[in-house]
Design an enzyme around this catalytic site. Structure first.
Site, PDB file in Angstrom:
ATOM      1  N   SER A  84      -2.431   4.039  -5.768  1.00  0.00           N
ATOM      2  CA  SER A  84      -2.853   4.001  -4.361  1.00  0.00           C
ATOM      3  C   SER A  84      -2.295   5.217  -3.627  1.00  0.00           C
ATOM      4  CB  SER A  84      -2.278   2.713  -3.739  1.00  0.00           C
ATOM      5  OG  SER A  84      -2.400   2.704  -2.353  1.00  0.00           O
ATOM      6  N   ASP A 144       2.475   1.366 -12.119  1.00  0.00           N
ATOM      7  CA  ASP A 144       2.271   0.689 -10.835  1.00  0.00           C
ATOM      8  C   ASP A 144       2.296  -0.809 -11.047  1.00  0.00           C
ATOM      9  OD1 ASP A 144       0.929   1.949  -7.956  1.00  0.00           O
ATOM     10  OD2 ASP A 144       0.947  -0.239  -8.227  1.00  0.00           O
ATOM     11  N   ASP A 163       7.010  -2.757 -13.043  1.00  0.00           N
ATOM     12  CA  ASP A 163       7.843  -2.818 -11.837  1.00  0.00           C
ATOM     13  C   ASP A 163       8.966  -1.803 -12.065  1.00  0.00           C
ATOM     14  OD1 ASP A 163       9.814  -3.304  -9.947  1.00  0.00           O
ATOM     15  OD2 ASP A 163       9.531  -5.483  -9.981  1.00  0.00           O
ATOM     16  N   ASN A 191       7.306   8.113  -6.827  1.00  0.00           N
ATOM     17  CA  ASN A 191       6.600   7.937  -5.552  1.00  0.00           C
ATOM     18  C   ASN A 191       6.519   6.472  -5.131  1.00  0.00           C
ATOM     19  OD1 ASN A 191       4.162   8.487  -3.587  1.00  0.00           O
ATOM     20  ND2 ASN A 191       3.427   6.992  -5.088  1.00  0.00           N
ATOM     21  N   TYR A 209      14.849   0.586   4.635  1.00  0.00           N
ATOM     22  CA  TYR A 209      13.952   1.628   4.098  1.00  0.00           C
ATOM     23  C   TYR A 209      14.564   3.016   4.271  1.00  0.00           C
ATOM     24  CZ  TYR A 209       9.729   4.539   3.730  1.00  0.00           C
ATOM     25  OH  TYR A 209       8.811   5.500   3.377  1.00  0.00           O
ATOM     26  N   LYS A 268      15.711   5.667   1.317  1.00  0.00           N
ATOM     27  CA  LYS A 268      15.123   7.006   1.169  1.00  0.00           C
ATOM     28  C   LYS A 268      16.188   8.101   1.362  1.00  0.00           C
ATOM     29  CE  LYS A 268      10.752   5.917   0.356  1.00  0.00           C
ATOM     30  NZ  LYS A 268      10.045   6.351  -0.858  1.00  0.00           N
TER      31      LYS A 268
HETATM   32  N1  LIG Z   1       2.125   7.191   3.972  1.00  0.00           N
HETATM   33  C1  LIG Z   1       3.096   7.691   4.676  1.00  0.00           C
HETATM   34  O1  LIG Z   1       2.920   8.070   5.844  1.00  0.00           O
HETATM   35  C2  LIG Z   1       4.480   7.826   4.076  1.00  0.00           C
HETATM   36  C3  LIG Z   1       5.487   8.364   4.888  1.00  0.00           C
HETATM   37  C4  LIG Z   1       6.753   8.526   4.366  1.00  0.00           C
HETATM   38  C5  LIG Z   1       7.024   8.147   3.055  1.00  0.00           C
HETATM   39  N2  LIG Z   1       6.034   7.604   2.292  1.00  0.00           N
HETATM   40  C6  LIG Z   1       6.369   7.213   0.924  1.00  0.00           C
HETATM   41  O2  LIG Z   1       5.391   7.698   0.039  1.00  0.00           O
HETATM   42  C7  LIG Z   1       5.258   6.800  -1.071  1.00  0.00           C
HETATM   43  C8  LIG Z   1       3.802   6.397  -1.228  1.00  0.00           C
HETATM   44  O3  LIG Z   1       3.400   5.730  -0.048  1.00  0.00           O
HETATM   45  P1  LIG Z   1       1.874   5.351   0.261  1.00  0.00           P
HETATM   46  O4  LIG Z   1       1.708   5.493   1.719  1.00  0.00           O
HETATM   47  O5  LIG Z   1       0.976   6.042  -0.675  1.00  0.00           O
HETATM   48  O6  LIG Z   1       1.928   3.792  -0.052  1.00  0.00           O
HETATM   49  P2  LIG Z   1       0.932   2.816  -0.852  1.00  0.00           P
HETATM   50  O7  LIG Z   1       1.391   1.428  -0.555  1.00  0.00           O
HETATM   51  O8  LIG Z   1      -0.488   3.188  -0.579  1.00  0.00           O
HETATM   52  O9  LIG Z   1       1.309   3.164  -2.363  1.00  0.00           O
HETATM   53  C9  LIG Z   1       2.540   2.761  -2.926  1.00  0.00           C
HETATM   54  C10 LIG Z   1       2.272   2.353  -4.371  1.00  0.00           C
HETATM   55  O10 LIG Z   1       3.522   1.945  -4.945  1.00  0.00           O
HETATM   56  C11 LIG Z   1       3.266   0.802  -5.734  1.00  0.00           C
HETATM   57  N3  LIG Z   1       4.488   0.016  -5.909  1.00  0.00           N
HETATM   58  C12 LIG Z   1       5.132  -0.729  -4.969  1.00  0.00           C
HETATM   59  N4  LIG Z   1       6.192  -1.343  -5.527  1.00  0.00           N
HETATM   60  C13 LIG Z   1       6.217  -0.975  -6.838  1.00  0.00           C
HETATM   61  C14 LIG Z   1       7.065  -1.296  -7.925  1.00  0.00           C
HETATM   62  N5  LIG Z   1       8.117  -2.139  -7.775  1.00  0.00           N
HETATM   63  N6  LIG Z   1       6.812  -0.756  -9.128  1.00  0.00           N
HETATM   64  C15 LIG Z   1       5.735   0.063  -9.301  1.00  0.00           C
HETATM   65  N7  LIG Z   1       4.898   0.400  -8.305  1.00  0.00           N
HETATM   66  C16 LIG Z   1       5.133  -0.135  -7.091  1.00  0.00           C
HETATM   67  C17 LIG Z   1       2.214   0.031  -4.964  1.00  0.00           C
HETATM   68  O11 LIG Z   1       1.527  -0.910  -5.773  1.00  0.00           O
HETATM   69  C18 LIG Z   1       1.302   1.160  -4.473  1.00  0.00           C
HETATM   70  O12 LIG Z   1       0.267   1.443  -5.390  1.00  0.00           O
HETATM   71  C19 LIG Z   1       6.193   5.630  -0.787  1.00  0.00           C
HETATM   72  O13 LIG Z   1       7.419   5.829  -1.464  1.00  0.00           O
HETATM   73  C20 LIG Z   1       6.390   5.710   0.711  1.00  0.00           C
HETATM   74  O14 LIG Z   1       7.611   5.138   1.108  1.00  0.00           O
HETATM   75  C21 LIG Z   1       4.764   7.429   2.782  1.00  0.00           C
END
Ligand SMILES: NC(=O)c1ccc[n+]([C@@H]2O[C@H](COP(=O)([O-])OP(=O)(O)OC[C@H]3O[C@@H](n4cnc5c(N)ncnc54)[C@H](O)[C@@H]3O)[C@@H](O)[C@H]2O)c1
Length: 251
Positions: free
Chosen positions: A15, A36, A62, A89, A154, A158
């Site tokens: 995702s 994932d 996981d 990620n 969170y 991070k």
């Molecule tokens: N989107 C943003 O604005 C943003 C901002 C800052 C940081 N981030 C970070 O970027 C990363 C991706 O975020 P995103 O927005 O694409 O989120 P998202 O929820 O779209 O994707 C995160 C993915 O991680 C997977 N995941 C969750 N727990 C898991 C586990 N225990 N084991 C394996 N996979 C697992 C989920 O199934 C999902 O596919 C994250 O670490 C998030 O904290 C995102």
């Protein structure tokens, strides 16, 4: 060692940012294993990417579980060869007043966001050390640079990931392994849109864009392109860095 034709693991690649990173690496000829936890989405995206000719495998893992991580890394090695690129990620968010955070919630956020990268990095390092070449990119968060209300677990997880990045860069540089972190700001992904619809962000995307020097929210490709560069040979002198990809906000 060119990064085309090598093998990468992208966690959370079913995702959002992880999917865009997978696509960017695969477009450059990298073989990618996605780890994932969302089985349905993983299966659908892997089928789509393989349909367009990419060498991609999906593993339901996981990242906080050592046995699952070790097993999937071993299978990746067997199917795709030594793992020389890791993008950690996968992440979970939380929005709670500090006093409402429970032990279970705190531990789950730390387990996915910080223990996960620790476990997957340990599992792939033997391949990188043998090759004397490796690229590790940890996706942290700009909230760790400026703080964020109602996100203490969170933000702490991070910030820990930024610390892990810096410590590993010192430890692994002599073996040709670079370790960097990208802390995204607001990037439009399913996770972000879901949290906006739940009312967890007080500001709209439009308002956020006005606060950002380049006047837009981030796109997954913005993070993916920077990540791909950090996985390339061309970035061999960049390590231990926090690379802001944020439109100029919170630099
Ligand atoms: N989107 C943003 O604005 C943003 C901002 C800052 C940081 N981030 C970070 O970027 C990363 C991706 O975020 P995103 O927005 O694409 O989120 P998202 O929820 O779209 O994707 C995160 C993915 O991680 C997977 N995941 C969750 N727990 C898991 C586990 N225990 N084991 C394996 N996979 C697992 C989920 O199934 C999902 O596919 C994250 O670490 C998030 O904290 C995102």
């Amino acid at each position: 060692m060119a990064f085309e034709g090598t093998t990468a693991i992208v966690t959370g690649g079913a995702s959002g940012l992880g999917l865009a990173i997978t696509e960017a690496l695969a477009a450059r000829g990298t073989k990618v294993a996605i780890f994932d936890i969302q089985a349905d989405r993983l299966e659908a995206e892997v089928a789509r990417l393989r349909g367009q000719g990419d060498t991609v495998r999906g593993h339901v893992v996981d990242v906080s579980d050592r046995a699952q991580v070790t097993g999937a890394v071993e299978q990746t090695r067997t199917e795709l060869g030594p793992v020389l690129i890791l993008v950690s990620n996968a992440g979970v968010v939380q929005f709670d007043r500090f006093e409402s955070i429970t032990d279970d919630l705190w531990e789950r956020v730390m387990a996915v966001n910080l223990r996960g990268p620790y476990l997957v990095t340990q599992a792939v390092l033997p391949d990188m050390r043998t090759a004397r070449w490796g690229r590790i990119v940890n996706i942290s968060s700009s909230s760790s640079q400026g703080g964020q209300e109602r996100m203490a677990a969170y933000v702490s997880s991070k910030a820990g990931l930024i610390g892990l990045t810096k410590a590993l860069a010192l430890e692994l540089g002599k073996d040709g392994i670079t370790v960097n972190t990208i802390p995204p700001g607001m990037v439009v992904t399913p996770q972000l849109l879901g949290e906006i619809s739940k009312g967890n962000f007080t500001n709209s995307l439009d308002h956020f864009a006005k606060l950002t020097p380049v006047r837009r929210a981030g796109r997954p490709e913005d993070i993916a392109n920077a990540t791909a560069f950090l996985c390339d040979d061309a970035s061999s002198y960049i390590t231990g860095q926090i690379i802001g990809v944020n439109g100029g906000r919170r630099t």
